[in-house]
Design an enzyme around this catalytic site. Sequence first.
Site, PDB file in Angstrom:
ATOM      1  N   THR A 194      69.313 124.785  -5.230  1.00 14.66           N
ATOM      2  CA  THR A 194      68.251 123.873  -5.675  1.00 14.66           C
ATOM      3  C   THR A 194      67.318 124.522  -6.691  1.00 14.66           C
ATOM      4  O   THR A 194      67.135 125.741  -6.692  1.00 14.66           O
ATOM      5  CB  THR A 194      67.441 123.320  -4.474  1.00 14.66           C
ATOM      6  OG1 THR A 194      66.473 122.402  -4.962  1.00 14.66           O
ATOM      7  CG2 THR A 194      66.734 124.420  -3.699  1.00 14.66           C
ATOM      8  N   ARG A 195      66.749 123.668  -7.563  1.00 16.67           N
ATOM      9  CA  ARG A 195      65.722 124.126  -8.516  1.00 16.67           C
ATOM     10  C   ARG A 195      64.472 123.277  -8.363  1.00 16.67           C
ATOM     11  O   ARG A 195      63.594 123.286  -9.208  1.00 16.67           O
ATOM     12  CB  ARG A 195      66.231 124.063  -9.964  1.00 16.67           C
ATOM     13  CG  ARG A 195      66.976 122.792 -10.347  1.00 16.67           C
ATOM     14  CD  ARG A 195      67.217 122.708 -11.825  1.00 16.67           C
ATOM     15  NE  ARG A 195      66.204 121.894 -12.436  1.00 16.67           N
ATOM     16  CZ  ARG A 195      66.290 120.575 -12.620  1.00 16.67           C
ATOM     17  NH1 ARG A 195      67.370 119.907 -12.235  1.00 16.67           N
ATOM     18  NH2 ARG A 195      65.320 119.916 -13.200  1.00 16.67           N
ATOM     19  N   HIS A 199      62.211 118.120  -0.357  1.00 16.15           N
ATOM     20  CA  HIS A 199      61.558 116.985   0.293  1.00 16.15           C
ATOM     21  C   HIS A 199      62.456 116.532   1.455  1.00 16.15           C
ATOM     22  O   HIS A 199      63.490 117.124   1.715  1.00 16.15           O
ATOM     23  CB  HIS A 199      61.311 115.872  -0.721  1.00 16.15           C
ATOM     24  CG  HIS A 199      60.493 116.315  -1.892  1.00 16.15           C
ATOM     25  ND1 HIS A 199      59.207 116.793  -1.734  1.00 16.15           N
ATOM     26  CD2 HIS A 199      60.780 116.418  -3.212  1.00 16.15           C
ATOM     27  CE1 HIS A 199      58.728 117.141  -2.920  1.00 16.15           C
ATOM     28  NE2 HIS A 199      59.666 116.938  -3.834  1.00 16.15           N
ATOM     29  N   HIS A 202      66.224 116.023   0.912  1.00 17.67           N
ATOM     30  CA  HIS A 202      67.013 117.260   0.829  1.00 17.67           C
ATOM     31  C   HIS A 202      67.253 117.827   2.214  1.00 17.67           C
ATOM     32  O   HIS A 202      68.323 118.347   2.516  1.00 17.67           O
ATOM     33  CB  HIS A 202      66.289 118.312  -0.020  1.00 17.67           C
ATOM     34  CG  HIS A 202      65.952 117.827  -1.384  1.00 17.67           C
ATOM     35  ND1 HIS A 202      64.667 117.564  -1.763  1.00 17.67           N
ATOM     36  CD2 HIS A 202      66.723 117.551  -2.445  1.00 17.67           C
ATOM     37  CE1 HIS A 202      64.655 117.142  -3.023  1.00 17.67           C
ATOM     38  NE2 HIS A 202      65.893 117.123  -3.445  1.00 17.67           N
ATOM     39  N   ARG A 288      74.575 114.484  -6.219  1.00 16.16           N
ATOM     40  CA  ARG A 288      74.625 113.611  -7.390  1.00 16.16           C
ATOM     41  C   ARG A 288      74.036 114.366  -8.589  1.00 16.16           C
ATOM     42  O   ARG A 288      73.036 115.040  -8.464  1.00 16.16           O
ATOM     43  CB  ARG A 288      73.774 112.375  -7.087  1.00 16.16           C
ATOM     44  CG  ARG A 288      73.796 111.339  -8.136  1.00 16.16           C
ATOM     45  CD  ARG A 288      72.850 110.216  -7.749  1.00 16.16           C
ATOM     46  NE  ARG A 288      72.843 109.205  -8.784  1.00 16.16           N
ATOM     47  CZ  ARG A 288      72.122 109.296  -9.882  1.00 16.16           C
ATOM     48  NH1 ARG A 288      71.336 110.330 -10.075  1.00 16.16           N
ATOM     49  NH2 ARG A 288      72.176 108.349 -10.792  1.00 16.16           N
TER      50      ARG A 288
END
Length: 568
Positions: A194-195, A199, A202, A288
Amino acid sequence: MSLPNHAPVPELYVSHDSAQKLKHEAGALASWDLTARQLCDLELLMNGGFYPLKGFLSQADYEGVVENMRLADGTLWPMPITLDVNEKFAEGIEPGQDIALRDAEGVILAIMSVTDKWVPNKANEAEKVFGADDLAHPAVNYLHNVAGKVYLGGPITGIQAPVHYDFRARRDTPNELRAYFRKLGWSKVVAFQTRNPLHRAHQELTFRAAKEAQANLLIHPVVGMTKPGDVDHFTRVRCYEAVLDKYPASTTAMSLLNLAMRMAGPREAVWHGLIRRNHGVTHFIVGRDHAGPGKNSQGKDFYGPYDAQELFKKYEAEIGVTMVDFKHMVYVQEKAQYYPANEVPEGCTVLDISGTELRRRLREGLDIPEWFSFPEVVTQLRRTSPPRDKQGFTVFFTGLSGSGKSTIANALMVKLMEQGGRPVTLLDGDVVRKHLSSELGFSKEHRDINIRRIGYVASEITKNGGIAICAPIAPYTATRRAVREMIEAFGAFIEVHVATSVEECERRDRKGLYKLAREGKIKEFTGISDPYEAPEKPELRIDTEGSDVDGCAHQVLLKLESMGLIKA
Ligand code: PPS
């Protein structure tokens, strides 16, 4: 390249004693100061994160990677890891020579034995690797406007790892993670790349992925370089730390990855898979629009939302990591829980907040609902993103000499000072040339240096909550864009094109410079004997021919108000 996850991955470091000796000897070598991106790449080359690479790519490997995602020996590798240098440095280097690679402070981290030197076809690299030679793609922009013209390739001898002073306990090399998994008996580990801040969507996605793969979970955020404009990694790591206790400690770990992302979508997903395999992971989540760069210059997505999943699937066996694919997760109001977008029960209400909407709410100090994120995360985000009218920003005037930039900029400064609240600094073209850039002339190279200096000062002012008003000619689009990126990391950038025509500027000729330029007494004069690339999409374009100075400054004020940067 099979790599059992219990064995260590090969590193490129020499032993401590040899490192000391080499460091000493390397002092006499030609040396290259690594860019921020090269520094990230070097760290992962040396610690085995980029295994099987043994250094920056040779020309044959580069061509294989660009054309068909394979090194010259046929091994799968989707991303060119290249040492780009400027022509001046390249002139003094020949294959067969060793060079020292240094960090920003001048510390020698590695020696590279140069085997190849070539001028790449960057347009081809952009088309093949990123799918389009379109400057709206951050990596394509980097390729053309930041990276040097010449590539050097060759194996690396690692002397020491780059030093990090932040979150030291949270950074692990591939072998440290492998050892950790071994120690805990974690034979199956699913990694989440992740970058962004985490939340609830996730969290739900990672829970589901771990359950589906019956694996332990590694939250593996990127803290090297991400997409320009992203939330800075300091804030993000504080956000991750704030939610870590919501995961079962016995089956979840978090580690930071000092990767410089390229936002290359499908190719990037394959690359991420290989990097995670090297870190001892067995499964990898691809959601996605994985590593998506956003919209192209036509306003369309660069890649399809599930292209990355498709490409990963195709190469899954060679990557050696199993993909856990996920659709976009959305909140279903009636069920009070998250569902993959394609599994929402019929007739239910779907709630979703996009990244853009989240940024708007933060900016305007609006509510961020509990169903969307954790209060601890929102607190951290609000700490670094105060409402817009409390943040720093830069107003960047650009236009021909005599167009009225300085006069309008001065009027704007006075009006902003009248309002009060934030310190205001004016970086006027003439004034900067006197105090910051007195040794510079008007060649393209010198103008670019001048504008980057202004950009640097303005970015520091913006970062520290002040208002910077810049008023140089700034004739080149690419340089203005570089300045925009520098500033947007900290606050808003408002480009104002003072669009007075060259005919009108020459008619006014307030400083008598146009006359001298026409007579050839001033060379390289913008608009007469030197180019001016007008901004295509400035935040504001001012036509000075129809309004007075006060009216022009007022137009800027209205723009700032409409952007929420100042209160009405
Ligand atoms: S640049 O291109 O942005 O670096 O130029 P800048 O620093 O804004 O230029 C500031 C002033 O330099 C004077 N001047 C020239 N301008 C353009 N071309 C040439 N060759 C040149 N030589 C001197 C000119 O007065 C600029 O001031 P402004 O306020 O724009 O009229």
